[in-house]
Design a protein around this motif. Structure first.
Motif, PDB file in Angstrom:
ATOM      1  N   SER D  73      33.242 119.482  54.005  1.00 43.78           N
ATOM      2  CA  SER D  73      32.518 119.735  55.252  1.00 43.78           C
ATOM      3  C   SER D  73      32.241 118.431  55.997  1.00 43.78           C
ATOM      4  CB  SER D  73      31.206 120.479  54.970  1.00 43.78           C
ATOM      5  OG  SER D  73      30.341 119.656  54.216  1.00 43.78           O
ATOM      6  N   ALA D  74      31.995 117.368  55.254  1.00 45.60           N
ATOM      7  CA  ALA D  74      31.748 116.086  55.918  1.00 45.60           C
ATOM      8  C   ALA D  74      33.000 115.633  56.665  1.00 45.60           C
ATOM      9  CB  ALA D  74      31.327 115.033  54.900  1.00 45.60           C
ATOM     10  N   LEU D  75      34.153 115.896  56.057  1.00 42.92           N
ATOM     11  CA  LEU D  75      35.400 115.488  56.716  1.00 42.92           C
ATOM     12  C   LEU D  75      35.570 116.203  58.054  1.00 42.92           C
ATOM     13  CD1 LEU D  75      38.034 115.219  53.856  1.00 42.92           C
ATOM     14  CD2 LEU D  75      36.929 113.408  55.153  1.00 42.92           C
ATOM     15  N   ILE D  76      35.222 117.488  58.066  1.00 39.47           N
ATOM     16  CA  ILE D  76      35.355 118.221  59.328  1.00 39.47           C
ATOM     17  C   ILE D  76      34.476 117.588  60.395  1.00 39.47           C
ATOM     18  CG2 ILE D  76      34.891 120.407  60.478  1.00 39.47           C
ATOM     19  CD1 ILE D  76      35.815 121.839  58.087  1.00 39.47           C
ATOM     20  N   THR D  77      33.253 117.267  60.017  1.00 38.06           N
ATOM     21  CA  THR D  77      32.357 116.603  60.976  1.00 38.06           C
ATOM     22  C   THR D  77      33.014 115.335  61.515  1.00 38.06           C
ATOM     23  OG1 THR D  77      30.437 117.462  59.808  1.00 38.06           O
ATOM     24  CG2 THR D  77      30.079 115.591  61.250  1.00 38.06           C
ATOM     25  N   GLY D  78      33.530 114.512  60.598  1.00 34.20           N
ATOM     26  CA  GLY D  78      34.163 113.262  61.012  1.00 34.20           C
ATOM     27  C   GLY D  78      35.341 113.500  61.937  1.00 34.20           C
ATOM     28  N   TRP D  79      36.197 114.428  61.553  1.00 34.50           N
ATOM     29  CA  TRP D  79      37.404 114.668  62.356  1.00 34.50           C
ATOM     30  C   TRP D  79      37.045 115.194  63.750  1.00 34.50           C
ATOM     31  CZ3 TRP D  79      42.444 116.607  59.682  1.00 34.50           C
ATOM     32  CH2 TRP D  79      42.705 115.801  58.551  1.00 34.50           C
ATOM     33  N   LEU D  81      34.354 114.814  65.411  1.00 35.16           N
ATOM     34  CA  LEU D  81      33.735 113.773  66.224  1.00 35.16           C
ATOM     35  C   LEU D  81      34.790 112.807  66.740  1.00 35.16           C
ATOM     36  CD1 LEU D  81      30.863 112.717  67.087  1.00 35.16           C
ATOM     37  CD2 LEU D  81      31.356 110.885  65.490  1.00 35.16           C
ATOM     38  N   ALA D  82      35.680 112.390  65.829  1.00 31.05           N
ATOM     39  CA  ALA D  82      36.722 111.456  66.248  1.00 31.05           C
ATOM     40  C   ALA D  82      37.570 112.054  67.363  1.00 31.05           C
ATOM     41  CB  ALA D  82      37.599 111.089  65.058  1.00 31.05           C
ATOM     42  N   PHE D 100      25.234 109.211  62.305  1.00 32.80           N
ATOM     43  CA  PHE D 100      24.079 109.915  62.856  1.00 32.80           C
ATOM     44  C   PHE D 100      24.212 111.415  62.622  1.00 32.80           C
ATOM     45  CE2 PHE D 100      21.197 111.734  65.880  1.00 32.80           C
ATOM     46  CZ  PHE D 100      20.185 110.802  66.000  1.00 32.80           C
ATOM     47  N   GLY D 101      25.400 111.914  62.904  1.00 37.13           N
ATOM     48  CA  GLY D 101      25.630 113.353  62.721  1.00 37.13           C
ATOM     49  C   GLY D 101      25.349 113.786  61.302  1.00 37.13           C
ATOM     50  N   ALA D 120      28.727 117.285  64.172  1.00 36.65           N
ATOM     51  CA  ALA D 120      29.675 116.522  64.985  1.00 36.65           C
ATOM     52  C   ALA D 120      29.231 116.504  66.438  1.00 36.65           C
ATOM     53  CB  ALA D 120      31.075 117.123  64.864  1.00 36.65           C
ATOM     54  N   MET D 121      28.712 117.639  66.897  1.00 33.38           N
ATOM     55  CA  MET D 121      28.307 117.710  68.299  1.00 33.38           C
ATOM     56  C   MET D 121      27.025 116.907  68.536  1.00 33.38           C
ATOM     57  SD  MET D 121      30.669 119.184  69.836  1.00 33.38           S
ATOM     58  CE  MET D 121      31.756 118.461  68.623  1.00 33.38           C
ATOM     59  N   VAL D 122      26.170 116.861  67.533  1.00 35.32           N
ATOM     60  CA  VAL D 122      24.980 116.017  67.663  1.00 35.32           C
ATOM     61  C   VAL D 122      25.415 114.558  67.770  1.00 35.32           C
ATOM     62  CG1 VAL D 122      22.914 115.179  66.508  1.00 35.32           C
ATOM     63  CG2 VAL D 122      23.425 117.606  66.514  1.00 35.32           C
ATOM     64  N   GLY D 123      26.363 114.176  66.911  1.00 31.63           N
ATOM     65  CA  GLY D 123      26.883 112.811  66.964  1.00 31.63           C
ATOM     66  C   GLY D 123      27.457 112.506  68.334  1.00 31.63           C
TER      67      GLY D 123
END
Lengths: 232, 215, 184, 342, 563
Positions: D73-79, D81-82, D100-101, D120-123
């Motif tokens: 799940s962390a990877l999805i956030t990272g991807w 956001l990128a 931050f996210g 990701a959207m918060v980031g």
């Protein structure tokens, strides 16, 4: 009133019943003006002054105010004191007056002022009441200062910017540039930063409290009796 | 029934007592601080004016030496504004004008600018704006020295085509990603200078009120 | 200046009159809070709170004369409910004042002499019997308040914990092995 | 004692999240094709930051590392956001946003499953609010830019902030198609004339429209494999189409076509990957319709009238807040009972 | 073709039914002992009516029904009662319950029994026969069939016969339908008569073609005119009574509503079979078909005597060494048996021998990500993710708002959960907490009422006493010259002055101490008049009654073990 009780009043205002991070009262100005240390502390001190004066002046007349008009009279007195402070700032700290703007008159509606008057000053003598008001105000000031420092350093990379507005031109060189050539992390200055920062402060206080409690539990200590918490 | 009436009257009188007391305190504070407040306000105004009209350029009471300008299209104003006149030894040296750039990214940008008697810009400052923080707000002096780029510029040197940001082929810098804001400011300043050119004579006229206060 | 004074006087006259009138006219009698508190209390009528029953304790709480942590049969959950109802902070039980395991009183009939003292002590009439006749606890009515223990002259009453059986067995809260928060 | 049911499907959170990552690949591939490989560096950087932040937060919260680090799940956030921020951004932008996210928006709320907002959207929101200038430097797509940076030159800019001699950011970057549209409309041009500018392609922005198609393909794969429910993407795109179509029909000079709105900006990414994030999304049938159409409305309002060029992220966050209420008011009818909701 | 309806959700777990359907039903051997629980049905536990050491015959009642909602329990074969005691039973709790242990003598000697012609017999008597025969729902709910077989003034249109058998592994109904279709249908005909139902719809999942064929053949052969065999789509939990009623009739029976109110009633096929045996042959429910499958050499269906220990049963199918647990029922809703020693009950439709390879232990649960796969499969249209959230937070009020009690615990949600959360366990936890609270709340209400009544009573008595005293005084004043006042009644202890009471207590204490010292028998009842003895007997009886009430308090099925 002995010394211990005065100590308790101070402890209550600054830590145990801190208006900013425990009672969560008067958050509107807290969040709005804490973008820098100077702003935060200035409004905090103005509030503390108003609180000390209002609590101190309401306590001696508390027995002469009929119950039906208690709240109107209290509010009236607070409003007068706030307006007096506003005039004084307008006259002698104009720069700060402009920066703090609407939040000075808004001290009237800051519920922490009325809360302390209702919860403490209407039941106690003048001196402890004034101290209670001032301690609560100082507690608020401390939170405003810390929050302001957090937001200012993170957001602008400085400390005490705008101090000349409060202390005059001679203070112009006192601004600290903590991080030179800082890009600025704007969200810290903007309103969301205030909420996040306040949340972190509350969490930090709870954490410290929890740790102290655990320590106390491991070796039982005499508990300190404290006046009841104001609600509202 | 009597009880209610008595309670009503009693409470009312009590409250009146407290409010009269409060009004008295307020009134006295007001009178005590009135002059000090006036003084601080003037000092603050002067501080702002001094940023664009150095004290060396005038010896008159610039705060009082004003001219009311009605709404004007070139200035972008929609109501009366004040022009402050700087005079050195009786000679006209500069005028401070208010101007509004209506087409900022998020609304109007209020400016004040000083124009010297020779048509050169003494300086421009942004009074209020709603531009995106971190993007369009570099027009503020506290955020960036960009606004100082106007110092000393005049329509004598820069022609109309030059009063644009570099991206549009003009002479003024801008920051990548935020071109609307500087465009609006440059345009507004140019128009204010045109206004100055057109109304130069009227701007420095000493009106009666001024004469009175100068005495 | 003078006009400001008149405005103030006028407003305060009007508001003061309204307040003085309504203070008498709309006075509220009675206290519905007591009923609400009483509904939260477990009704064991055990008196462990220091009051002669649940209702008196509820009244004392409503008046602010009693703490909310004086009711062991209600358990911590009861304190939480009271805290929520009254808008005050949760307060744990004092040392050794916590709730005990649920139990019902039991009369050893060989020893019972039929003195009726326990009958008079029982706050919910859960003991059946008459003078010189042996007494029996009606277990379904017994609240486990222990008030009958002290008066018994022959100490024939004991508390028997209610054992778990298929009838009163409960599903356990599922243990999630993954959340291993160290006890702090 | 072990309680029934004693069997479960072999599916796992980790597998679901992995499918989402896989579904992002077509879009990323097209991104690389049109804009160069800088995005891969961003993604790698975001992934490392995400995992590192996750690990630190788990450690602080005294949670076991392994199950949560491997849940993807962390990877999805990272991807995500990128993919939401410009590829040619300084390295710290990606790091700050991702950290931050994960730290604030995810772990301070209780970690996986407890975050009301999409991390990701918060980031992204934090970045666009804090560093708006950096968030405007979008790479010019391949067929438009005369200058193409080499991989090492891109890296040099990201990590050292140094561009090849003689090049300015302006020469390499441009505003997004949505941003350009907004600026030009502001300057009084008609929508049609703006669309004739070289940065626009058949559907929306040149290059970026193809990336959108890539995301749509990935999204269809997710629907096909039942990782996401079809309802939210369908309603979102449908509502966006209706709203933008209405405006376009009423005033074609100032409002562009629905197709443009579909394929410009992050609409496709949002429809299939952001609004479908289950944690902060609505869960009932009616709720999802409200959620997705609300998101479409907010997106459109921000795009057409707001201060930011795209509104996907803010719409997601705003609708995230509404989810608990939406869910409460749209409870489905229970078996055998009359009427739904409460 | 009948229009079938759909229910929301459902899952398709691997069926694993082929393993145990290859061979016909086998007769399980009479075991070395039978452990027969007295509580095999919904309602009150049966009361034992045999003594330890007594010889019983096959079919003899050993537990009589207690109360309206209860059912009889019988000796499954002839033999000797060796114990009546608490033993571990097939229950989620793993706690003991009252069981009769029977050592078979191997003769399998029947008690005298005979059937009736149901057409000639009044319905009330038929129901009485069912009750005395211990017939309960064999689909797993074990609700007494006599209670289900009258319509309660509602018009019943459809009798649904449940042969869906949707849970994986279980094939007992399948085999029963294949082999004994005719008797099932005759039983169904009896039930239809009892309910005055217009039609009988027999729902069988379409993965049992042989059973469908056999049942259709039987309908034709016996010319049942109101019956129809319907193949329903295979979808778990399609065999749930509510789901099957929905599929066949379109009627949704909400939680807490009797299906008869909606004009339908549902019986399991095996129940119908037993009804027929009980009515026509007078055979009580002594055995049932049990699927023995999973980690065994020869998965098969057995006709098993009730009370047969599970371990003895599975031995016949060839148990394997790596078996680590026995599951009673299916893998979706079954019970993890606490021990192999528990006896087969009327609810035991299947025994799955589990090994770590076959049923790997659940992986650690991850947090819920609100993916709503659970809501997608919930047959009751619930929001399992919300229920889980609130149950986890112990917010029981909210769980009820979200219709927790509509949950049928089918396990579909937990089956699909990608986070492997034991959802059903949370719901069961919440339900039992709520039940307990409800009970406590009621107890508190009663206690409050009793307390208030007591306060009132004391007040009244005080008043009465004062009045009586006043009256007495008046009477004394008035009647002084006439006669002495009568002796005060001794019967009212409250009327006694305190000092005399205290004296009596002291005397009693002394007496009690003497007794203890002399270790006399507990009753000092020598040399009493017959009247006194009668009084004592009455007191004793009353005491016994109170004792019974006391020990049965709270739980209607608790044994008098407190003494």
């Amino acid at each position: 009133m002995n010394l211990q009780e005065y100590k308790d009043i101070l402890h209550n205002g600054l830590w145990k019943q801190n208006p900013g991070i425990v009672q969560l009262l008067g958050l509107c100005p807290l969040l709005a003006v804490s973008s820098t240390v100077v702003n935060g502390v200035s409004l905090g001190l103005a509030t503390a002054l108003v609180m000390a004066l209002s609590s101190g002046s309401i306590a001696p007349i508390r027995n002469y105010v009929p119950n039906e008009i208690r709240i109107p009279v209290f509010i009236l007195i607070i409003a007068v004191l706030v307006t007096v402070v506003q005039y004084l700032m307008n006259a002698y700290m104009y720069g700060l007056y402009v920066v703090l703007g609407i939040f000075i008159p808004l001290i009237v509606t800051n519920c922490i002022v009325l809360a302390r008057v209702e919860a403490f000053a209407s039941k106690n003598a003048a001196l402890p009441s004034a101290l209670d008001g001032f301690a609560m105000g100082l507690g608020l000031t401390a939170v405003l200062g810390v929050l302001g420092a957090m937001r200012e350093v993170l957001g602008k990379g400085t400390l005490f910017s705008g101090i000349d507005l409060a202390l005059g031109d001679m203070a112009q060189g006192w601004v600290l540039h903590i991080i030179p050539d800082y890009k600025g992390f704007l969200i810290a200055i903007l309103p969301p930063g205030a909420f996040i920062g306040l949340g972190l402060l509350i969490a930090g206080r709870n954490w410290l409290n929890l740790r102290a409690e655990q320590k106390a539990r491991s070796k039982p200590a005499p508990s300190i009796a404290a006046p009841e918490a104001a609600q509202g | 029934m009597r009880r209610i009436a008595r309670s009503t009257l009693q409470t009312a009188v009590n409250l009146v007592f407290f409010s009269v007391l409060a009004t008295a305190i307020l009134a006295s504070t007001y009178f005590l601080t009135r002059d000090a407040i006036k003084k601080s306000e003037d000092a603050e105004k002067l501080k702002l004016i001094n940023q664009i009209v150095p004290p060396a350029l005038f010896d008159n009471d610039i705060i009082r030496d004003t001219l009311s300008i009605p709404a004007n299209e070139l200035l972008g104003t929609e109501g009366d504004t004040l022009a402050y006149r700087a005079r050195l030894k009786g000679e006209d040296s500069a005028v401070v004008l208010e101007s509004i750039a209506p087409d900022g990214y998020s609304g109007r940008i209020r400016l004040i600018l000083a124009v010297r008697a020779n048509g050169e810009l003494g300086g421009v400052r942004v009074v209020t704006h709603k531009e995106t923080p971190g993007l369009g707000d570099y027009i503020e002096l506290t955020k960036s020295p960009w606004i100082k780029g106007f110092d000393g510029k005049s329509r004598a040197v820069y022609k109309d085509a030059d009063w644009k940001v570099k991206k549009d082929g003009g002479q003024f810098d801008y920051m990548a990603g935020a071109t609307i804001t500087p465009r609006a400011v440059v345009k507004a300043v140019n128009k204010a200078l045109i206004y100055f050119e057109q109304n130069r004579d009227k701007l420095f006229v000493v009106n009666e009120a001024q004469k009175e206060s100068a005495k | 200046m003078i006009s400001a004074l008149w405005v103030m006087v006028g407003i305060s006259l009007l508001l003061g009159a309204v307040l003085g009138y309504s203070a008498i006219k709309f006075k509220v009698e009675g206290n519905p809070l007591v009923e609400k508190i009483d509904a939260v209390l477990p009704q064991t009528q055990c008196g462990q709170c220091g009051f002669p029953g649940c209702k008196p304790y509820a009244e004392a709480i409503a008046k602010g004369e009693a703490d909310i942590n004086k009711c062991p049969p209600g358990g911590e959950e009861g304190i939480h409910k009271l805290a929520e109802l009254l808008g005050v902070e949760f307060k744990p039980f004092g040392e050794g004042a916590g709730p005990r395991a649920k139990a019902v009183a039991f009369i050893d009939e060989q020893t019972c002499i039929g003195c009726t003292l326990c009958l008079q002590a029982c706050p919910v009439d859960a003991i059946a019997g008459a003078a010189k006749q042996m007494h029996t606890i009606i277990a379904s009515e017994c609240t486990g308040c222990e008030l009958c223990l002290a008066p018994c002259p022959v100490d024939c009453i004991s508390m028997q914990p209610i054992e778990e059986n298929i009838g009163n067995w409960k599903w356990q809260y599922p243990a999630i092995p993954i959340v291993q928060v160290n006890p702090r | 004692m072990w309680s029934s049911p004693f069997i479960t499907t072999p599916s796992s959170v980790s597998q679901i999240m992995l499918r989402v990552l896989i579904a992002l690949i077509p879009g990323i591939a097209l991104y690389v094709w049109y804009f160069g490989p800088a995005i891969l560096v961003s993604i790698a950087l975001a992934s490392i930051t995400a995992l590192a932040t996750e690990a630190v937060m788990l450690k602080l919260r005294q949670r076991p590392l392994k199950p949560f680090l491997t849940d993807n799940s962390a990877l999805i956030t990272g991807w995500l956001l990128a993919l939401s921020i410009p590829a040619l951004a300084p390295w710290w932008l990606v790091v700050v946003g991702t950290a931050f996210g994960i730290a604030v928006a995810k772990h301070l709320y209780g970690g996986l499953g407890n975050n009301p907002f999409n991390p990701a959207m918060v980031g992204y929101a934090v970045l666009i609010v804090s560093f708006p200038a950096h968030m405007t430097h979008w790479l010019t797509p391949h067929p438009l830019g005369d200058i193409v940076l080499t991989f090492s030159e891109q890296m040099n800019y990201m990590f050292n902030g140094v561009l090849p001699a003689g090049l300015t950011l302006d020469a390499l970057t441009m505003a997004t198609p949505l941003d350009t549209l907004k600026t030009q409309l502001h300057l009084g041009l008609a929508a049609n004339d703006i669309r004739d500018m070289p940065i626009y392609g058949r559907l929306a922005g040149k290059g970026s429209e193809m990336v959108s198609i890539g995301f749509a393909i990935g999204g269809l794969y997710l629907i096909y494999t039942r990782v996401i429910n079809w309802l939210i993407p369908a309603v979102f795109l449908g509502a966006l189409f209706v709203i933008s179509g209405t405006f376009h029909l009423l005033d074609p000079v100032h409002y562009v076509t629905p197709m443009f709105h579909w394929f410009a900006g992050a609409a496709m990414l949002g429809a299939f990957f952001i609004y479908t994030d289950p944690v902060g999304g609505a869960t009932t049938f009616k709720g999802r319709i409200i959620y997705a159409s609300g998101a479409a409305l907010i997106t459109y309002l921000i795009r057409a009238f707001g201060g930011f060029p795209d509104g996907i992220a803010f719409a997601a966050l705003l609708m995230n807040i509404c989810v608990p209420l939406i869910d409460i008011w749209t409870q489905p009818r229970v078996f055998g009972k009359k009427g739904g909701g409460k | 073709m009948r229009q079938l309806h759909k229910f929301h959700g459902g899952v398709h777990p691997p069926t694993h039914k082929e393993e145990s359907t290859r061979t016909p039903i086998a007769q399980a051997a009479i075991p070395s002992k039978l452990v027969i629980p007295l509580h095999q049905h919904v309602g009150n536990r049966a009361v034992p009516v045999v003594q330890v050491g007594e010889r019983v015959l096959k079919g003899q009642i050993i537990g009589r029904p207690d109360g309206r909602l209860s059912s009889a329990v019988h000796a499954s074969t002839s033999g000797t009662v060796s114990a009546i005691e608490m033993q571990v039973v097939a229950h989620h709790s793993g706690l003991p319950d009252l069981c009769v242990t029977l050592i078979p003598d191997g003769k399998d000697e029947w008690i005298a029994h005979s059937g009736v012609d149901y057409k000639q017999t009044p319905h009330t008597e038929l129901r009485h026969i069912l009750r005395q025969a211990g017939i309960v729902g064999l689909g797993g709910a074990v609700f007494p069939s006599d209670m289900k077989s009258y319509s309660n003034k509602h018009k019943i249109k459809t009798l649904v016969l449940n042969g869906a058998e949707c849970e994986p592994y279980i094939t007992c109904d399948d085999l029963l339908m294949r082999e004994r279709a005719a008797d099932i249908l005759r039983g169904a005909e009896v039930l239809r008569e009892l309910l005055y139902a217009e039609e009988v719809l027999i729902g069988i999942e379409d993965n049992k073609p042989e059973a469908i064929a056999a049942m259709r053949q039987a309908v034709q052969d016996d010319k049942h005119q109101f019956m129809e065999v319907i193949a329903v789509p295979t979808l778990y939990p399609g065999g749930g009574a509510k789901q099957l009623i929905r599929v066949l009739t379109g009627i949704e029976v909400a939680a807490g509503v009797r299906s008869t109110e909606m004009g339908t009633q549902c019986f399991n096929v095996a129940t119908a079979y037993c009804v027929w045996r009980a009515i026509t042959f007078g055979e009580p429910l002594l055995s049932r078909i049990v699927t023995v499958t999973g980690n065994v050499d020869r998965p098969q269906n057995y006709e098993v005597l009730l009370g047969t220990p599970v371990s003895e049963l599975v031995k016949q199918a060839g148990n394997k060494p790596d078996t680590n647990r026995h599951i009673m029922g299916g893998p979706m809703m079954g019970v993890d048996l606490p021990s192999g020693a528990v006896g087969v009950t009327k609810a035991t439709n299947c025994i799955i021998e589990a090994s770590p390879a076959l049923f790997p232990p659940p992986p650690p649960a991850l947090p819920c990500i609100r993916c709503t796969r659970c809501a997608d499969v919930c047959p009751a249209d619930l929001q399992p993710q919300e229920l889980y959230w609130f149950a986890k937070a112990r917010d029981f009020g909210k769980t009820q708002e979200y219709s927790l009690f509509d949950c049928i615990e089918c396990g579909a949600c937990a089956y699909v959960c990608p986070s492997q959360i034991p959802l059903v366990q949370y719901y069961r936890f919440a339900k039992s907490e709520i039940w307990q609270r409800e009970q406590e709340h009621q107890a508190a209400e009663i206690a409050r009422e009793r307390h208030e009544f007591r306060v009132l009573r004391l007040e009244r008595e005080k008043q009465e006493k004062a009045e009586r005293l006043a009256q007495k005084e008046r009477a004394a004043v008035a009647a002084k010259p006439v006669a002495p006042t009568p002796a005060p009644a001794l019967a009212d202890p409250n009327a006694d002055p305190d000092d005399t009471l205290q004296m009596r207590i002291d005397a009693a204490v002394a007496r009690a101490k003497e007794q203890v010292a002399a270790t006399e028998p507990p009753k000092n009842t020598d040399a009493l008049t017959p009247q006194q003895q009668a009084e004592i007997a009455e007191i004793e009886a009353r005491r016994a009654k109170f004792h019974e009430i006391a020990s049965h308090a709270g739980a209607d099925d608790e044994s008098p073990k407190q003494s």
